[in-house]
Design a protein around this motif. Structure first.
Motif, PDB file in Angstrom:
ATOM      1  N   THR A  72       0.831  -1.239  -0.029  1.00  0.00           N
ATOM      2  CA  THR A  72      -0.150   0.034  -0.110  1.00  0.00           C
ATOM      3  C   THR A  72       0.770   1.224   0.126  1.00  0.00           C
ATOM      4  OG1 THR A  72      -1.880  -1.212   1.086  1.00  0.00           O
ATOM      5  CG2 THR A  72      -1.875   1.258   1.132  1.00  0.00           C
ATOM      6  N   MET A  73       1.690   1.294   0.754  1.00  0.00           N
ATOM      7  CA  MET A  73       2.834   2.480   0.895  1.00  0.00           C
ATOM      8  C   MET A  73       3.359   2.472  -0.498  1.00  0.00           C
ATOM      9  SD  MET A  73       5.856   2.949   3.462  1.00  0.00           S
ATOM     10  CE  MET A  73       6.952   2.044   2.592  1.00  0.00           C
ATOM     11  N   GLU A  74       4.035   1.485  -0.987  1.00  0.00           N
ATOM     12  CA  GLU A  74       4.678   1.777  -2.291  1.00  0.00           C
ATOM     13  C   GLU A  74       3.709   2.273  -3.579  1.00  0.00           C
ATOM     14  OE1 GLU A  74       6.323  -2.145  -3.063  1.00  0.00           O
ATOM     15  OE2 GLU A  74       7.868  -1.877  -1.660  1.00  0.00           O
ATOM     16  N   GLN A  75       2.405   1.760  -3.278  1.00  0.00           N
ATOM     17  CA  GLN A  75       1.346   2.196  -4.227  1.00  0.00           C
ATOM     18  C   GLN A  75       1.225   3.855  -3.972  1.00  0.00           C
ATOM     19  OE1 GLN A  75      -2.416   0.372  -4.193  1.00  0.00           O
ATOM     20  NE2 GLN A  75      -3.063   1.388  -5.843  1.00  0.00           N
ATOM     21  N   VAL A  76       1.189   4.155  -2.859  1.00  0.00           N
ATOM     22  CA  VAL A  76       0.944   5.503  -2.376  1.00  0.00           C
ATOM     23  C   VAL A  76       2.226   6.454  -3.077  1.00  0.00           C
ATOM     24  CG1 VAL A  76       0.607   7.294  -0.804  1.00  0.00           C
ATOM     25  CG2 VAL A  76      -0.729   5.301  -0.521  1.00  0.00           C
ATOM     26  N   VAL A  77       3.220   5.921  -2.677  1.00  0.00           N
ATOM     27  CA  VAL A  77       4.684   6.673  -3.074  1.00  0.00           C
ATOM     28  C   VAL A  77       4.811   6.767  -4.585  1.00  0.00           C
ATOM     29  CG1 VAL A  77       7.081   6.129  -3.378  1.00  0.00           C
ATOM     30  CG2 VAL A  77       5.993   5.686  -1.052  1.00  0.00           C
ATOM     31  N   GLN A  78       4.327   5.605  -5.357  1.00  0.00           N
ATOM     32  CA  GLN A  78       4.262   5.673  -6.808  1.00  0.00           C
ATOM     33  C   GLN A  78       3.290   6.905  -7.163  1.00  0.00           C
ATOM     34  OE1 GLN A  78       3.480   2.073  -8.977  1.00  0.00           O
ATOM     35  NE2 GLN A  78       3.567   3.297 -10.753  1.00  0.00           N
ATOM     36  N   GLU A  79       2.075   6.739  -6.768  1.00  0.00           N
ATOM     37  CA  GLU A  79       1.102   7.760  -7.263  1.00  0.00           C
ATOM     38  C   GLU A  79       1.436   9.170  -6.791  1.00  0.00           C
ATOM     39  OE1 GLU A  79      -2.382   6.687  -5.209  1.00  0.00           O
ATOM     40  OE2 GLU A  79      -2.622   4.877  -6.593  1.00  0.00           O
ATOM     41  N   THR A  80       2.180   9.549  -5.812  1.00  0.00           N
ATOM     42  CA  THR A  80       2.496  10.806  -5.214  1.00  0.00           C
ATOM     43  C   THR A  80       3.616  11.270  -6.254  1.00  0.00           C
ATOM     44  OG1 THR A  80       1.736  10.322  -3.070  1.00  0.00           O
ATOM     45  CG2 THR A  80       3.434  12.103  -3.237  1.00  0.00           C
ATOM     46  N   ALA A  81       4.746  10.462  -6.155  1.00  0.00           N
ATOM     47  CA  ALA A  81       5.856  10.669  -7.252  1.00  0.00           C
ATOM     48  C   ALA A  81       5.425  11.100  -8.578  1.00  0.00           C
ATOM     49  CB  ALA A  81       6.800   9.524  -6.995  1.00  0.00           C
ATOM     50  N   GLU A  82       4.683  10.314  -9.089  1.00  0.00           N
ATOM     51  CA  GLU A  82       3.947  10.741 -10.611  1.00  0.00           C
ATOM     52  C   GLU A  82       3.160  11.763 -10.506  1.00  0.00           C
ATOM     53  OE1 GLU A  82       1.932   7.118 -11.750  1.00  0.00           O
ATOM     54  OE2 GLU A  82       3.678   6.095 -12.160  1.00  0.00           O
TER      55      GLU A  82
END
Length: 163
Positions: free
Chosen positions: A127-137
């Motif tokens: 979940t954290m990695e998904q949020v990181v990816q979305e935020t980074a993009e």
């Protein structure tokens, strides 16, 4: 240690290349501390509480079994002088069997706890990695790294394909 040094050298060379090519203004790098995320979010706190409750439940089971063993051992010590050698030997053997069973149970429960931690923390990490990816993009961040301890290398959680 060599792996960490290799990463640091690569990142240093990459940043130097960006500075020399004039693209440094485009460079956005983020660092995230997963432990702080776990401790500072509602979902993380819920996970930690859930794990703590799971561990306490298992611990109470072990404490109950340990108390029974201690009582059995006390009875064995108190009765040792009045029991005939055959009965004493049988009770000692029964105690040793129960002790071995208890030790296996401790190992099993520790394995269960470790598996539960891996499962729950694995879900949280995804979940954290998904949020990181979305935020980074969304924020156009080129690279997101996990903050490592002094002995651990930093892990890359996200990077743009162009990197």
């Amino acid at each position: 240690m060599k792996y960490r040094a290799s990463i640091l050298v690569f990142l240093s060379l990459f940043m130097l290349d960006l500075v020399w090519s004039g693209r440094a203004a485009e460079l956005k790098i983020a660092v995230i501390n997963p432990q702080k995320v776990l401790e500072g979010t509602k979902k993380g706190k819920k996970i930690k509480d859930s794990l703590a409750e799971y561990v306490q439940t298992r611990q109470r089971l072990l404490e109950s079994e340990a108390a029974d063993l201690k009582k059995l051992e006390g009875d064995l010590v108190n009765q040792a002088s009045v029991l005939d050698p055959k009965a004493k030997g049988e009770k000692e053997q029964a105690f040793q069997q129960k002790m071995a069973t208890y030790q296996r149970r401790v190992q099993e429960l520790n394995g269960e706890v470790d598996a539960k931690k891996r499962e729950v923390l694995g879900e949280f990490t995804k979940t954290m990695e998904q949020v990181v990816q979305e935020t980074a993009e969304k924020e156009k961040i080129l690279l997101v790294m996990e903050k490592g301890g002094s002995s651990a290398g930093a892990l890359i959680l996200y990077n743009q394909d162009s990197l």
